[in-house]
Write an enzyme that holds these catalytic residues in place. Structure first.
Site, PDB file in Angstrom:
ATOM      1  N   ALA A 265       2.630 -13.911 -12.180  1.00  0.00           N
ATOM      2  CA  ALA A 265       3.540 -13.274 -13.134  1.00  0.00           C
ATOM      3  C   ALA A 265       4.899 -13.937 -13.214  1.00  0.00           C
ATOM      4  O   ALA A 265       5.583 -13.836 -14.236  1.00  0.00           O
ATOM      5  CB  ALA A 265       3.701 -11.797 -12.777  1.00  0.00           C
ATOM      6  N   GLY A 268       8.074 -12.648 -15.261  1.00  0.00           N
ATOM      7  CA  GLY A 268       7.545 -11.571 -16.084  1.00  0.00           C
ATOM      8  C   GLY A 268       7.557 -11.755 -17.581  1.00  0.00           C
ATOM      9  O   GLY A 268       7.357 -10.779 -18.310  1.00  0.00           O
ATOM     10  N   LYS A 270       5.353 -13.044 -19.747  1.00  0.00           N
ATOM     11  CA  LYS A 270       4.097 -12.621 -20.376  1.00  0.00           C
ATOM     12  C   LYS A 270       3.757 -11.178 -19.989  1.00  0.00           C
ATOM     13  O   LYS A 270       3.113 -10.459 -20.766  1.00  0.00           O
ATOM     14  CB  LYS A 270       2.982 -13.594 -20.010  1.00  0.00           C
ATOM     15  N   ASP A 335      -1.703 -17.426 -15.501  1.00  0.00           N
ATOM     16  CA  ASP A 335      -0.752 -18.400 -16.048  1.00  0.00           C
ATOM     17  C   ASP A 335      -0.468 -19.374 -14.913  1.00  0.00           C
ATOM     18  O   ASP A 335       0.514 -19.241 -14.183  1.00  0.00           O
ATOM     19  CB  ASP A 335       0.504 -17.672 -16.514  1.00  0.00           C
ATOM     20  N   CYS A 388       0.845 -24.566 -19.195  1.00  0.00           N
ATOM     21  CA  CYS A 388       1.760 -25.230 -20.128  1.00  0.00           C
ATOM     22  C   CYS A 388       1.676 -26.733 -19.874  1.00  0.00           C
ATOM     23  O   CYS A 388       2.674 -27.427 -19.752  1.00  0.00           O
ATOM     24  CB  CYS A 388       3.194 -24.708 -19.978  1.00  0.00           C
TER      25      CYS A 388
END
Length: 456
Positions: A265, A268, A270, A335, A388
């Site tokens: 996370a 935070g 997303k 992520d 990313c």
């Protein structure tokens, strides 16, 4: 520690020579820190530099930052020019050469005049430095004689991966990655009804915004202005978030009442987007191994009016804590920690402080995280894997390897609204792939991995 030159806290306008000296000092500090801790980000170092120099006003900070970031964006070409003059690369020399080629270039004699050794100015040029500047000034900034990595400004170790990612589009892709990123905002629908309403709220503070081309929740500022200073931000009507990040967060199409685990996370970004999608109903578990990053989420949750998030610091990706949540989540977002190559336009220093060894280490971490996160998904649930990164071995190859060991999962195509952003490679189903030169976003990869039910 930074050497403080002045004790006054009252901002005063700096002379051009003082700005240049500040840029040199920052680059010297970066070189020193990277020699010991290569992964240290430059934005933090610059923030520390300005924090100890309260006398530097906002316009001067902007000018100094622009010069430093020009060096970082175009470091490959700058280094080539210096080495072509048979000179060793030093922070002082990269700043000198950058002054020749920055968006508002200077003549070599004007640069020499500013290096006069006066108070707060750089020391005078040596004969060798003066000769170097004059030779560099006679050359174009980029030319066919330069190797491709220098001309396009990327680390040599990444060349094969970038060519795999972009093929014949490598030059325009790198041009986009070397440009400055825009400021994108995500509408917080818990406190602001629509993009239109946010644009009106920003207008009241003198900020001009327009809808982003892809995200239905995005607003892009037409000028780079401090996005944390508006009343709309203080009221929680938006969060700063790149349009690409908004898009991959929307792939977690969680419904009100469902259980979502945000496995990595961070601070935070997303998590907040998913909470708004769920209308604050249901349960989001936001986990991370970094207590420092996770602690930043508290203020953001409160400002955004989010109340359905519980945070937890993991010991590592295999923390025994995970056992109590096995097979229970409707959605798990990974992520994943990655090279960050998709964010080079936002973090150009990443190109130079990240190595092939770092990449190999992170690929192993990605595999371990995926293995543990998959255990948390209930039958019929979904795991959304996001990076990313632009590199195939962090994206398609990573998903392909995961599916090879987890046959109960399959790639599920996102909603048809994202069709023009989907690609199929390596025999996989449709995955989202975003890049600055085609989409105007940071570079992102995302795959929805659905866990089959027992009946299937």
């Amino acid at each position: 520690m930074w050497r403080v030159r002045c004790s006054t806290a009252t901002p005063t306008r700096m002379k051009p020579a003082s700005r240049i000296q500040s840029a040199i000092e920052i680059m010297e500090h970066v070189q020193s820190i990277w020699a010991e801790q290569r992964r240290a980000p430059v934005d933090g170092m610059m923030a520390d530099y300005f924090r100890t120099r309260r006398y530097i006003g906002s316009k001067d900070r902007g000018a100094i930052s622009d010069l430093v970031y020009f060096v970082l964006r175009f470091g490959g070409a700058v280094q080539w020019h210096i080495e072509a003059c048979d000179r060793s690369v030093t922070p002082r020399r990269v700043v000198m050469v950058a002054l020749l080629f920055q968006p508002e270039p200077m003549e070599s004699e004007d640069i020499a005049a500013l290096f006069d050794g006066s108070k707060y100015a750089p020391a005078p040029l040596s004969d060798a430095e003066r000769s170097m500047l004059e030779r560099c000034a006679r050359r174009p900034f980029t030319s066919a004689e330069m190797p491709e990595d220098a001309r396009l400004n990327y680390p040599q170790w990444a060349e094969g991966r970038l060519k795999d990612a972009f093929g014949p589009d490598l030059a325009p892709a790198m041009a986009a990655l070397n440009a400055q990123a825009p400021i994108d905002l995500r509408v917080n629908t818990l406190k602001c009804a629509s993009v239109r309403d946010l644009i009106f709220a920003l207008d009241a503070d003198g900020y001009i915004g327009a809808p982003t081309p892809h995200s239905p929740l995005g607003v892009r500022l037409t000028k780079r202005l401090p996005a944390f200073n508006t009343q709309a931000f203080k009221d929680g009507q938006y969060e700063m978030q790149d349009e690409g990040s908004q898009m991959v967060a929307l792939l977690v199409a969680a419904k009100a009442g469902q259980k979502v685990i945000d496995f990595c996370a961070g601070a935070g970004g997303k998590t907040l987007a998913i909470a708004a999608t769920m209308q604050n109903k249901g349960r989001i578990l936001a986990w991370d191994v970094s207590e420092t990053r996770l602690a930043q989420m508290g203020k953001r949750l409160a400002r955004a009016g989010v109340s359905n998030v519980q945070t937890h610091v993991l010991r590592d990706e295999a923390d025994p804590f995970l056992k109590r949540h096995v097979g229970s989540a409707d959605w798990v977002l990974v992520d994943a920690p990655c090279s960050g190559s998709g964010t080079w336009r936002r973090n150009p220093d990443l190109k130079w402080r990240f190595s092939l060894e770092d990449l190999q280490e992170l690929k192993e971490v990605q595999g371990r995280i995926l293995k543990q996160a998959a255990r948390l998904v209930k039958p019929g649930g979904r795991l959304v894997y996001v990076t990313c990164s632009l590199f195939m071995d962090e994206n398609f190859h990573r998903v392909q390897q995961f599916l090879g060991g987890n046959p109960q999962f399959r790639v599920e195509a996102p909603d048809k609204m994202w069709n023009k952003h989907l690609v199929t490679r390596e025999g996989l189903g449709a995955c989202m792939l975003l890049s600055p030169h085609k989409d105007g976003t940071d570079g992102f990869f995302a795959a929805i991995l659905m866990k089959e039910t027992a009946a299937a």
